[in-house]
Design a protein around this motif. Structure first.
Motif, PDB file in Angstrom:
ATOM      1  N   LEU A   1      19.959  13.953   9.212  1.00  0.00           N
ATOM      2  CA  LEU A   1      20.107  12.623   8.619  1.00  0.00           C
ATOM      3  C   LEU A   1      19.014  11.680   9.126  1.00  0.00           C
ATOM      4  CD1 LEU A   1      21.707  10.643   6.846  1.00  0.00           C
ATOM      5  CD2 LEU A   1      23.008  10.069   8.903  1.00  0.00           C
ATOM      6  N   ASP A   2      18.769  11.680  10.422  1.00  0.00           N
ATOM      7  CA  ASP A   2      17.718  10.821  10.984  1.00  0.00           C
ATOM      8  C   ASP A   2      16.357  11.138  10.358  1.00  0.00           C
ATOM      9  OD1 ASP A   2      19.608   9.630  12.626  1.00  0.00           O
ATOM     10  OD2 ASP A   2      18.976  10.707  14.437  1.00  0.00           O
ATOM     11  N   LEU A   3      16.077  12.414  10.187  1.00  0.00           N
ATOM     12  CA  LEU A   3      14.814  12.836   9.595  1.00  0.00           C
ATOM     13  C   LEU A   3      14.727  12.395   8.134  1.00  0.00           C
ATOM     14  CD1 LEU A   3      12.226  14.376  10.287  1.00  0.00           C
ATOM     15  CD2 LEU A   3      13.393  16.479   9.598  1.00  0.00           C
ATOM     16  N   ALA A   4      15.797  12.571   7.388  1.00  0.00           N
ATOM     17  CA  ALA A   4      15.826  12.164   5.977  1.00  0.00           C
ATOM     18  C   ALA A   4      15.660  10.645   5.850  1.00  0.00           C
ATOM     19  CB  ALA A   4      17.120  12.628   5.319  1.00  0.00           C
ATOM     20  N   GLN A   5      16.360   9.889   6.676  1.00  0.00           N
ATOM     21  CA  GLN A   5      16.247   8.432   6.617  1.00  0.00           C
ATOM     22  C   GLN A   5      14.831   7.972   6.976  1.00  0.00           C
ATOM     23  OE1 GLN A   5      19.541   7.425   9.216  1.00  0.00           O
ATOM     24  NE2 GLN A   5      20.847   6.924   7.471  1.00  0.00           N
ATOM     25  N   ALA A   6      14.261   8.562   8.010  1.00  0.00           N
ATOM     26  CA  ALA A   6      12.900   8.191   8.419  1.00  0.00           C
ATOM     27  C   ALA A   6      11.895   8.549   7.324  1.00  0.00           C
ATOM     28  CB  ALA A   6      12.536   8.882   9.736  1.00  0.00           C
ATOM     29  N   PHE A   7      12.081   9.707   6.691  1.00  0.00           N
ATOM     30  CA  PHE A   7      11.186  10.119   5.604  1.00  0.00           C
ATOM     31  C   PHE A   7      11.275   9.133   4.437  1.00  0.00           C
ATOM     32  CE2 PHE A   7      10.476  12.195   1.523  1.00  0.00           C
ATOM     33  CZ  PHE A   7       9.173  12.651   1.677  1.00  0.00           C
ATOM     34  N   ASN A   8      12.482   8.786   4.045  1.00  0.00           N
ATOM     35  CA  ASN A   8      12.646   7.891   2.900  1.00  0.00           C
ATOM     36  C   ASN A   8      12.094   6.495   3.184  1.00  0.00           C
ATOM     37  OD1 ASN A   8      13.810   9.481   0.758  1.00  0.00           O
ATOM     38  ND2 ASN A   8      15.541   9.747   2.133  1.00  0.00           N
ATOM     39  N   GLU A   9      12.271   6.011   4.395  1.00  0.00           N
ATOM     40  CA  GLU A   9      11.691   4.712   4.769  1.00  0.00           C
ATOM     41  C   GLU A   9      10.165   4.790   4.682  1.00  0.00           C
ATOM     42  OE1 GLU A   9      11.128   2.001   8.750  1.00  0.00           O
ATOM     43  OE2 GLU A   9      12.978   3.165   8.588  1.00  0.00           O
ATOM     44  N   TRP A  10       9.602   5.862   5.212  1.00  0.00           N
ATOM     45  CA  TRP A  10       8.161   6.061   5.185  1.00  0.00           C
ATOM     46  C   TRP A  10       7.653   6.205   3.750  1.00  0.00           C
ATOM     47  CZ3 TRP A  10       5.853  11.010   3.978  1.00  0.00           C
ATOM     48  CH2 TRP A  10       4.459  11.024   4.086  1.00  0.00           C
ATOM     49  N   TYR A  11       8.336   7.000   2.960  1.00  0.00           N
ATOM     50  CA  TYR A  11       7.947   7.263   1.574  1.00  0.00           C
ATOM     51  C   TYR A  11       7.832   5.963   0.777  1.00  0.00           C
ATOM     52  CZ  TYR A  11       8.634   8.670  -3.303  1.00  0.00           C
ATOM     53  OH  TYR A  11       8.526   8.814  -4.667  1.00  0.00           O
ATOM     54  N   HIS A  12       8.762   5.051   0.985  1.00  0.00           N
ATOM     55  CA  HIS A  12       8.741   3.788   0.253  1.00  0.00           C
ATOM     56  C   HIS A  12       7.649   2.840   0.759  1.00  0.00           C
ATOM     57  CE1 HIS A  12      12.111   4.637  -2.295  1.00  0.00           C
ATOM     58  NE2 HIS A  12      12.844   4.981  -1.256  1.00  0.00           N
ATOM     59  N   ALA A  13       7.284   2.951   2.022  1.00  0.00           N
ATOM     60  CA  ALA A  13       6.296   2.044   2.607  1.00  0.00           C
ATOM     61  C   ALA A  13       4.865   2.583   2.551  1.00  0.00           C
ATOM     62  CB  ALA A  13       6.669   1.750   4.056  1.00  0.00           C
ATOM     63  N   CYS A  14       4.715   3.901   2.560  1.00  0.00           N
ATOM     64  CA  CYS A  14       3.389   4.512   2.669  1.00  0.00           C
ATOM     65  C   CYS A  14       3.169   5.501   1.522  1.00  0.00           C
ATOM     66  CB  CYS A  14       3.257   5.248   4.002  1.00  0.00           C
ATOM     67  SG  CYS A  14       3.488   4.196   5.440  1.00  0.00           S
ATOM     68  N   PRO A  15       2.436   5.094   0.493  1.00  0.00           N
ATOM     69  CA  PRO A  15       2.232   6.006  -0.639  1.00  0.00           C
ATOM     70  C   PRO A  15       1.533   7.290  -0.190  1.00  0.00           C
ATOM     71  CG  PRO A  15       1.118   3.885  -1.000  1.00  0.00           C
ATOM     72  CD  PRO A  15       1.732   3.838   0.356  1.00  0.00           C
ATOM     73  N   VAL A  16       2.031   8.397  -0.671  1.00  0.00           N
ATOM     74  CA  VAL A  16       1.444   9.690  -0.308  1.00  0.00           C
ATOM     75  C   VAL A  16       0.300  10.011  -1.263  1.00  0.00           C
ATOM     76  CG1 VAL A  16       1.873  12.174  -0.064  1.00  0.00           C
ATOM     77  CG2 VAL A  16       3.608  10.528   0.678  1.00  0.00           C
ATOM     78  N   LEU A  17       0.594  10.091  -2.546  1.00  0.00           N
ATOM     79  CA  LEU A  17      -0.416  10.502  -3.517  1.00  0.00           C
ATOM     80  C   LEU A  17      -1.425   9.398  -3.830  1.00  0.00           C
ATOM     81  CD1 LEU A  17       1.936  12.511  -5.904  1.00  0.00           C
ATOM     82  CD2 LEU A  17       0.366  13.416  -4.174  1.00  0.00           C
ATOM     83  N   GLU A  18      -1.086   8.163  -3.502  1.00  0.00           N
ATOM     84  CA  GLU A  18      -1.985   7.032  -3.751  1.00  0.00           C
ATOM     85  C   GLU A  18      -2.545   6.475  -2.443  1.00  0.00           C
ATOM     86  OE1 GLU A  18       1.345   6.784  -5.018  1.00  0.00           O
ATOM     87  OE2 GLU A  18       0.733   7.869  -6.801  1.00  0.00           O
ATOM     88  N   ALA A  19      -2.639   7.292  -1.427  1.00  0.00           N
ATOM     89  CA  ALA A  19      -3.181   6.847  -0.136  1.00  0.00           C
ATOM     90  C   ALA A  19      -4.613   6.350  -0.319  1.00  0.00           C
ATOM     91  CB  ALA A  19      -3.136   7.987   0.872  1.00  0.00           C
ATOM     92  N   LYS A  20      -5.049   5.480   0.589  1.00  0.00           N
ATOM     93  CA  LYS A  20      -6.349   4.804   0.455  1.00  0.00           C
ATOM     94  C   LYS A  20      -7.546   5.743   0.576  1.00  0.00           C
ATOM     95  CE  LYS A  20      -4.570   0.379   1.943  1.00  0.00           C
ATOM     96  NZ  LYS A  20      -4.524  -0.633   2.972  1.00  0.00           N
ATOM     97  N   THR A  21      -7.404   6.792   1.386  1.00  0.00           N
ATOM     98  CA  THR A  21      -8.515   7.726   1.549  1.00  0.00           C
ATOM     99  C   THR A  21      -8.024   9.149   1.312  1.00  0.00           C
ATOM    100  OG1 THR A  21      -8.164   8.164   3.905  1.00  0.00           O
ATOM    101  CG2 THR A  21      -9.529   6.229   3.330  1.00  0.00           C
ATOM    102  N   LEU A  22      -8.957  10.022   1.018  1.00  0.00           N
ATOM    103  CA  LEU A  22      -8.624  11.429   0.801  1.00  0.00           C
ATOM    104  C   LEU A  22      -8.077  12.057   2.089  1.00  0.00           C
ATOM    105  CD1 LEU A  22      -8.566  13.659  -1.283  1.00  0.00           C
ATOM    106  CD2 LEU A  22     -10.924  14.213  -0.681  1.00  0.00           C
TER     107      LEU A  22
END
Length: 182
Positions: free
Chosen positions: A129-150
């Protein structure tokens, strides 16, 4: 059996509300229902009473098995779009949420060992649960596919891949299916 059937029907309704009619609805709903039951039962330590709430246990949000399954499916969806490529430059992961995820990942083996030594699956449940919650918080704050650099995008894809693998590992330990689509 009746209880499982009832929960499966409730899960079907939830899936239909979110996605309409989907292929293999019965199988998905049954996997969600079993995750709801197993997670709910395992999250409570053996010396405590259980007051089972089927509606609460089926939620795709909060402290539930379906929430963790949904997180695995979300990570899978990202990785279906793109896979990490070598070399991976982890030092580009500087956001505090990324650091939290990396720290959680370093605890995986210790958590498994502790749960086994103490015969407490609730430890694995809490970690998942802690891992899932941390991932979802990160996912919403830090775009993966639209990151600033390659480089950053690639590191985030690698982090997503590792989170997906670890969540699957935790779900496997709890005898809960880890769906790639939900």
């Amino acid at each position: 059996d009746e209880f499982i059937e009832e929960l499966t029907e409730m899960a079907k309704k939830e899936v239909r509300q979110r996605h309409g009619e989907i292929k293999d609805l019965q199988e998905h709903a049954q996997n969600i229902a079993m995750a709801a039951i197993r997670y709910y039962m395992l999250k409570i330590e053996t010396h405590k009473d259980i007051h089972y709430n089927p509606h609460e246990s089926l939620s795709f949000e909060g402290e539930t098995g379906p929430y963790i399954q949904y997180t695995h499916a979300r990570a899978s969806a990202i990785l279906r779009k793109e896979q990490p490529k070598q070399p991976i430059v982890y030092k580009t992961l500087t956001d505090k949420r990324e650091r939290r995820l990396l720290h959680l990942l370093t605890e995986t083996n210790e958590i498994i060992q502790k749960a086994a030594d103490q015969n407490k699956p609730a430890i694995v449940v809490r970690y998942a649960l802690d891992l899932a919650q941390a991932f979802n918080e990160w996912y919403h704050a830090c775009p993966v596919l639209e990151a600033k650099t390659l480089e950053l995008k690639n590191a985030r894809l690698a982090l997503t891949q590792r989170i997906k693998q670890t969540i699957k590992q935790m779900l496997d330990l709890l005898a809960i299916k880890a769906p790639d689509v939900m």
